[in-house]
Write a protein that holds these residues in place. Structure first.
Motif, PDB file in Angstrom:
ATOM      1  N   GLY A   1       4.862 -42.273 -24.696  1.00 13.27           N
ATOM      2  CA  GLY A   1       4.211 -42.996 -25.782  1.00 13.27           C
ATOM      3  C   GLY A   1       5.138 -43.639 -26.775  1.00 13.27           C
ATOM      4  N   GLY A   2       6.419 -43.805 -26.430  1.00 15.14           N
ATOM      5  CA  GLY A   2       7.317 -44.534 -27.319  1.00 15.14           C
ATOM      6  C   GLY A   2       8.597 -43.804 -27.651  1.00 15.14           C
ATOM      7  N   LEU A   3       9.445 -44.480 -28.407  1.00 18.12           N
ATOM      8  CA  LEU A   3      10.770 -43.973 -28.731  1.00 18.12           C
ATOM      9  C   LEU A   3      10.712 -42.734 -29.621  1.00 18.12           C
ATOM     10  N   ARG A   4       9.801 -42.714 -30.559  1.00 14.72           N
ATOM     11  CA  ARG A   4       9.713 -41.567 -31.469  1.00 14.72           C
ATOM     12  C   ARG A   4       9.466 -40.282 -30.691  1.00 14.72           C
ATOM     13  N   ASN A   5       8.541 -40.312 -29.739  1.00 13.82           N
ATOM     14  CA  ASN A   5       8.228 -39.101 -28.974  1.00 13.82           C
ATOM     15  C   ASN A   5       9.354 -38.728 -28.025  1.00 13.82           C
ATOM     16  N   VAL A   6      10.017 -39.711 -27.428  1.00 10.45           N
ATOM     17  CA  VAL A   6      11.149 -39.410 -26.554  1.00 10.45           C
ATOM     18  C   VAL A   6      12.276 -38.763 -27.353  1.00 10.45           C
ATOM     19  N   PHE A   7      12.520 -39.281 -28.544  1.00 10.63           N
ATOM     20  CA  PHE A   7      13.556 -38.699 -29.407  1.00 10.63           C
ATOM     21  C   PHE A   7      13.219 -37.242 -29.722  1.00 10.63           C
ATOM     22  N   ALA A   8      11.949 -36.957 -30.028  1.00  4.44           N
ATOM     23  CA  ALA A   8      11.528 -35.584 -30.312  1.00  4.44           C
ATOM     24  C   ALA A   8      11.704 -34.695 -29.088  1.00  4.44           C
ATOM     25  N   ALA A   9      11.318 -35.193 -27.916  1.00  3.15           N
ATOM     26  CA  ALA A   9      11.457 -34.400 -26.693  1.00  3.15           C
ATOM     27  C   ALA A   9      12.925 -34.125 -26.381  1.00  3.15           C
ATOM     28  N   ALA A  10      13.782 -35.114 -26.615  1.00  4.13           N
ATOM     29  CA  ALA A  10      15.214 -34.921 -26.373  1.00  4.13           C
ATOM     30  C   ALA A  10      15.788 -33.858 -27.297  1.00  4.13           C
ATOM     31  N   ARG A  11      15.339 -33.826 -28.539  1.00  6.22           N
ATOM     32  CA  ARG A  11      15.810 -32.804 -29.475  1.00  6.22           C
ATOM     33  C   ARG A  11      15.318 -31.412 -29.069  1.00  6.22           C
ATOM     34  N   ILE A  12      14.108 -31.326 -28.527  1.00  9.96           N
ATOM     35  CA  ILE A  12      13.617 -30.047 -28.018  1.00  9.96           C
ATOM     36  C   ILE A  12      14.499 -29.573 -26.871  1.00  9.96           C
ATOM     37  N   CYS A  13      14.835 -30.481 -25.963  1.00  7.47           N
ATOM     38  CA  CYS A  13      15.722 -30.126 -24.847  1.00  7.47           C
ATOM     39  C   CYS A  13      17.081 -29.659 -25.354  1.00  7.47           C
ATOM     40  N   GLU A  14      17.594 -30.341 -26.364  1.00  8.36           N
ATOM     41  CA  GLU A  14      18.893 -29.963 -26.921  1.00  8.36           C
ATOM     42  C   GLU A  14      18.838 -28.549 -27.505  1.00  8.36           C
ATOM     43  N   ALA A  15      17.779 -28.270 -28.262  1.00  3.46           N
ATOM     44  CA  ALA A  15      17.660 -26.952 -28.882  1.00  3.46           C
ATOM     45  C   ALA A  15      17.479 -25.851 -27.843  1.00  3.46           C
ATOM     46  N   ALA A  16      16.774 -26.173 -26.755  1.00  2.00           N
ATOM     47  CA  ALA A  16      16.486 -25.185 -25.715  1.00  2.00           C
ATOM     48  C   ALA A  16      17.571 -25.114 -24.649  1.00  2.00           C
ATOM     49  N   GLN A  17      18.590 -25.953 -24.784  1.00  2.00           N
ATOM     50  CA  GLN A  17      19.671 -26.038 -23.793  1.00  2.00           C
ATOM     51  C   GLN A  17      19.135 -26.394 -22.402  1.00  2.00           C
ATOM     52  N   LEU A  18      18.162 -27.305 -22.397  1.00  2.54           N
ATOM     53  CA  LEU A  18      17.684 -27.903 -21.158  1.00  2.54           C
ATOM     54  C   LEU A  18      18.415 -29.223 -20.952  1.00  2.54           C
ATOM     55  N   GLY A  19      18.677 -29.564 -19.706  1.00  2.82           N
ATOM     56  CA  GLY A  19      19.224 -30.875 -19.424  1.00  2.82           C
ATOM     57  C   GLY A  19      18.178 -31.951 -19.668  1.00  2.82           C
ATOM     58  N   CYS A  20      18.625 -33.164 -19.939  1.00  4.82           N
ATOM     59  CA  CYS A  20      17.702 -34.290 -20.023  1.00  4.82           C
ATOM     60  C   CYS A  20      18.450 -35.577 -19.725  1.00  4.82           C
ATOM     61  N   ARG A  21      17.695 -36.573 -19.331  1.00  2.75           N
ATOM     62  CA  ARG A  21      18.225 -37.916 -19.090  1.00  2.75           C
ATOM     63  C   ARG A  21      17.068 -38.893 -19.235  1.00  2.75           C
ATOM     64  N   MET A  22      17.376 -40.183 -19.282  1.00  2.00           N
ATOM     65  CA  MET A  22      16.320 -41.186 -19.329  1.00  2.00           C
ATOM     66  C   MET A  22      15.865 -41.474 -17.913  1.00  2.00           C
ATOM     67  N   GLY A  23      14.553 -41.275 -17.668  1.00  2.00           N
ATOM     68  CA  GLY A  23      13.993 -41.532 -16.352  1.00  2.00           C
ATOM     69  C   GLY A  23      13.757 -43.014 -16.124  1.00  2.00           C
ATOM     70  N   ALA A  24      13.096 -43.323 -15.019  1.00  2.00           N
ATOM     71  CA  ALA A  24      12.980 -44.704 -14.553  1.00  2.00           C
ATOM     72  C   ALA A  24      12.284 -45.598 -15.581  1.00  2.00           C
ATOM     73  N   THR A  25      12.942 -46.699 -15.908  1.00  2.00           N
ATOM     74  CA  THR A  25      12.368 -47.731 -16.766  1.00  2.00           C
ATOM     75  C   THR A  25      12.248 -48.987 -15.920  1.00  2.00           C
ATOM     76  N   VAL A  26      11.221 -49.026 -15.054  1.00  2.00           N
ATOM     77  CA  VAL A  26      11.069 -50.143 -14.130  1.00  2.00           C
ATOM     78  C   VAL A  26      10.201 -51.211 -14.773  1.00  2.00           C
ATOM     79  N   GLY A  27      10.720 -52.423 -14.811  1.00  2.00           N
ATOM     80  CA  GLY A  27      10.012 -53.536 -15.428  1.00  2.00           C
ATOM     81  C   GLY A  27      11.007 -54.500 -16.040  1.00  2.00           C
ATOM     82  N   SER A  28      10.588 -55.147 -17.088  1.00  2.00           N
ATOM     83  CA  SER A  28      11.437 -56.118 -17.771  1.00  2.00           C
ATOM     84  C   SER A  28      12.658 -55.457 -18.413  1.00  2.00           C
ATOM     85  N   ARG A  29      13.694 -56.254 -18.625  1.00  2.00           N
ATOM     86  CA  ARG A  29      14.841 -55.813 -19.405  1.00  2.00           C
ATOM     87  C   ARG A  29      14.422 -55.328 -20.789  1.00  2.00           C
ATOM     88  N   LEU A  30      13.302 -55.838 -21.293  1.00  2.00           N
ATOM     89  CA  LEU A  30      12.837 -55.427 -22.617  1.00  2.00           C
ATOM     90  C   LEU A  30      12.569 -53.925 -22.662  1.00  2.00           C
TER      91      LEU A  30
END
Length: 372
Positions: free
Chosen positions: A281-310
């Motif tokens: 649902g957007g950058l704000r939620n991804v940022f929050a999820a990434a911080r949760i992963c960081e705190a929990a020592q889970l790995g994370c990466r950006m998954g497939a962004t298929v579509g326009s360069r935008l």
């Protein structure tokens, strides 16, 4: 003498918006993964326009595997964007709270609004978008390229092409038949040699015990990770795979929000999480999820962004500011999408390089004549 009258700063307002549906063909008309085919990539481009004419761009991908169609996404975008007209263009959090209240769910549409709001704010402030998330901590994002689901020889051909282009990490789409999928992995490994990193994505097509058997049979091919082997609601099965197999297990469809990411982390269901702008649902939620992963020592990466360069540009700008990305991200899939209305992004040496242009780092092609 009289003190100078205090003047309130001018607050930039959102003056209008536009929604432009697009359908971008894939260079491979048979591009597919388990259960879904994507000969073209439908989406709606969102433009939020400030009073001074500054435009913030967003991309709302209408992925059918996320339950979205272009017509539905377009309708929801009009519903969500209209109340933003006249509001402070820099009040991202307040504007997104209004968007969240506008309709339940609809993450793809909300992601387009979210990205447009962040892009608009960055452009009004005259900074690259990554500055809104703390500034960049890296110069480039190492790339993992996807291989569409085909027979073993077809996947080996794809793999050799990606390696010839300079990429050194591949993700194989597999289909849920253990024997066929083992043959796919074997063919790709033989085609690319021992140094290329491999991950697997069944797109929820296995049952837990079959996923465990599959991983055991491909262990000799040096696979590093398997993504979402079982259906998104089967968290017990996902946890069983994680406890049993020796490689990393990554959640994708099961990690669709900060809340679901928190639940996965709290119960140690997986080893890693695939972050996606459209899905969450957007950058704000991804940022929050990434911080949760960081705190929990889970790995994370950006998954497939298929579509326009935008779409990719927003994901890359956020990646630039995330300190805990532990694996190459899937941020070069725009390379097989045709008729892209946006230009920009530098891909070099198997990585996407971070732009310091104002905003998200891509531009509407000059020949595109949309009325915004």
């Amino acid at each position: 003498m009289h003190a100078a009258a205090h003047e309130d700063p001018v607050v930039p307002k959102i003056a209008r918006y536009a929604v432009v549906p697009v359908s971008l063909p894939d260079e491979d008309p048979e591009w597919k993964f388990a259960g879904q085919a994507y000969p073209h990539w439908d989406a709606c481009i969102v433009a939020l326009v400030a009073e001074d004419g500054t435009i913030g761009w967003g991309y709302a991908a209408a992925f059918t595997h996320l339950g979205a169609t272009n017509a539905a996404v377009e309708s929801v975008l009009h519903r969500l964007a209209a109340p933003l007209v006249g509001r402070d263009a820099l009040a991202i959090e307040g504007n997104l709270r209004l968007v969240d209240k506008g309709i339940r769910g609809n993450a793809p549409a909300k992601s387009g609004i979210d990205c447009a709001l962040h892009d608009l704010a960055a452009r009004l402030l005259g900074v690259p978008l990554h500055r809104l998330f703390g500034g960049r901590v890296r110069d480039a994002i190492p790339v993992c390229r996807m291989l569409a689901l085909k027979d073993p020889d077809g996947m080996a051909t794809q793999a050799r092409a990606r390696i010839d282009e300079g990429f050194r990490c591949l993700k194989l789409k597999v289909g849920g038949d253990v024997a066929e999928d083992v043959a796919r992995v074997r063919a790709v490994r033989r085609a690319v040699g021992p140094e290329v990193r491999l991950t697997l994505d069944p797109n929820m097509s296995f049952r837990a015990k079959d996923a465990i058997a599959f991983v055991a049979r491909v262990a000799e091919y040096g696979v590093e990770m398997i993504e979402q082997p079982v259906r998104e609601t089967d968290l017990d099965g996902l946890a069983l795979v994680t406890r049993t197999v020796p490689i990393a297990v990554e959640a994708d469809e099961s990690a669709h929000s900060p809340e679901s990411t928190f639940a996965l982390a709290a119960h140690r269901v997986v080893d890693a999480v695939s972050l996606k702008v459209t899905k969450m649902g957007g950058l704000r939620n991804v940022f929050a999820a990434a911080r949760i992963c960081e705190a929990a020592q889970l790995g994370c990466r950006m998954g497939a962004t298929v579509g326009s360069r935008l779409l990719t540009a927003h994901a890359v700008q956020l990646c630039a500011a995330l300190p805990n990305l532990g694996f190459p991200s899937e941020v070069a899939e725009f390379l097989h999408v045709m008729d892209d209305p946006f230009e920009g992004l530098e891909v070099r040496d198997g990585a996407v390089w971070i732009s310091d242009e104002v905003g998200c780092g891509v531009r509407l092609r000059p020949e595109i004549a949309w009325r915004i």
